[in-house]
Design an enzyme around this catalytic site. Structure first.
Site, mmCIF file in Angstrom:
data_model
loop_
_atom_site.group_PDB
_atom_site.id
_atom_site.type_symbol
_atom_site.label_atom_id
_atom_site.label_comp_id
_atom_site.label_asym_id
_atom_site.label_seq_id
_atom_site.Cartn_x
_atom_site.Cartn_y
_atom_site.Cartn_z
ATOM 1 N N HIS A 1 -74.589 19.989 48.627
ATOM 2 C CA HIS A 1 -73.344 19.464 48.065
ATOM 3 C C HIS A 1 -72.241 20.425 48.462
ATOM 4 C CE1 HIS A 1 -70.911 17.054 45.281
ATOM 5 N NE2 HIS A 1 -70.229 18.181 45.181
ATOM 6 N N CYS A 2 -71.235 19.914 49.149
ATOM 7 C CA CYS A 2 -70.178 20.794 49.655
ATOM 8 C C CYS A 2 -68.913 20.628 48.834
ATOM 9 C CB CYS A 2 -69.901 20.477 51.120
ATOM 10 S SG CYS A 2 -68.524 21.426 51.771
ATOM 11 N N PRO A 3 -68.475 21.673 48.105
ATOM 12 C CA PRO A 3 -67.245 21.538 47.309
ATOM 13 C C PRO A 3 -65.998 21.356 48.180
ATOM 14 C CG PRO A 3 -68.071 23.791 47.248
ATOM 15 C CD PRO A 3 -69.106 22.984 47.953
#
Ligand SMILES: [Zn+2]
Ligand SMILES: [Zn+2]
Length: 284
Positions: free
Chosen positions: A150-152
């Site tokens: 999951h990439c912020p």
């Protein structure tokens, strides 16, 4: 089962990723950094103190790269990463229901992948019946096929369907950082840094380019190793063997699975790969 028949069996996944404060902050920060870099490069590095024809060309190239970066970022951020859709009867764990789920999933989603792996599982968090290599994201609260992480920075998961845009985004950040560093070196060598404000903006840009350049190259190297191994980072952590899964494939074939079946030149353009049926099947 035809596609139109099968569509109404699935619930739309609930997206909670946009409520993640860290993701929203990083997403906005990305545009803050991009806007500042664009201003500082065009106005201070390129035009100051006296604009020339070279400044114009330099600015135009930079602007094209910025547009490509923004397009790939928006695509990575707002595309479906490969959410495992939840059939209406997903909570029905009877043998017939699970079998029927698997058949419809397989006919819809797995045809494009050559994996005949049958290690399907039920997620113990969202209770979705999911194909191999799908993992649960605790931020999005849903299962994502071939979930990478999951990439912020894109406020979204990186998965099977948007990894190509994520890679393009990384590539354009790397190219822009490199281009900025080269331009700054040129400005220094031609003694064009003549005032304090220009030196301040140039220094900030240089530090920013070095930091992000090194960071994205490290992430890209990691992504490439993941793609070439054919294992998601979570599978790698769990030491899942790939021998029983998809057969070993050449590196180019694995890259093609991620970047699309179009020509390699189109891999660099952040547009939808229409030759890939998966995108049409999974519009969320
Ligand atoms: Zn799940
Ligand atoms: Zn996620």
């Amino acid at each position: 089962m035809s596609l139109s028949d099968s569509h109404h069996h699935y619930r739309k996944p609930i997206s909670r990723r946009r409520c993640d404060p860290c993701g929203v902050l990083c997403f906005l920060l990305t545009y803050g950094i991009v806007s500042y870099s664009d201003y500082a490069f065009i106005y201070w590095v390129s035009w100051n103190p006296t604009p020339s024809f070279l400044s114009l060309v330099n600015g135009a190239i930079y602007q094209i790269l910025i547009v490509l970066l923004v397009c790939s970022h928006l695509r990575a951020s707002f595309s479906d990463p490969g959410v495992v859709l939840r059939p209406q009867h997903n909570l029905d764990f009877s043998h017939e229901a699970l079998l029927s789920d698997r058949e419809s999933f397989t006919s819809e989603f797995s045809r494009s992948s050559s994996s005949n792996d049958i290690r399907w599982s039920v997620c113990n968090k969202c209770e979705t019946y999911r194909p191999p290599q799908a993992h649960h994201c605790s931020v999005c609260q849903r299962c994502i096929r071939k979930m990478d992480h999951h990439c912020p920075w894109i406020n979204n998961c990186v998965g099977e369907l948007n990894q190509r845009y994520f890679l393009q985004f990384l590539l354009y950040v790397a190219i822009l950082s490199f281009y900025t560093i080269i331009s700054i070196l040129f400005e220094v060598s031609t003694n064009r840094i003549v005032n304090q404000t220009k030196s301040l903006h140039t220094l900030i840009l240089l530090i920013e380019s070095l930091l992000f350049g090194i960071f994205v190259i490290a992430v890209m190297a990691d992504q490439m190793s993941t793609i070439f191994n054919g294992l998601t980072p979570i599978d790698k952590l769990r030491s899942v063997s790939n021998k029983s899964g998809s057969p070993s494939k050449p590196k180019k074939a694995r890259l093609r699975e991620v970047c699309g079946t179009n020509s390699m030149l189109l891999w660099l353009i952040p547009c939808r790969d229409n030759s890939d049926k998966r995108h049409r099947q999974l519009v969320v």
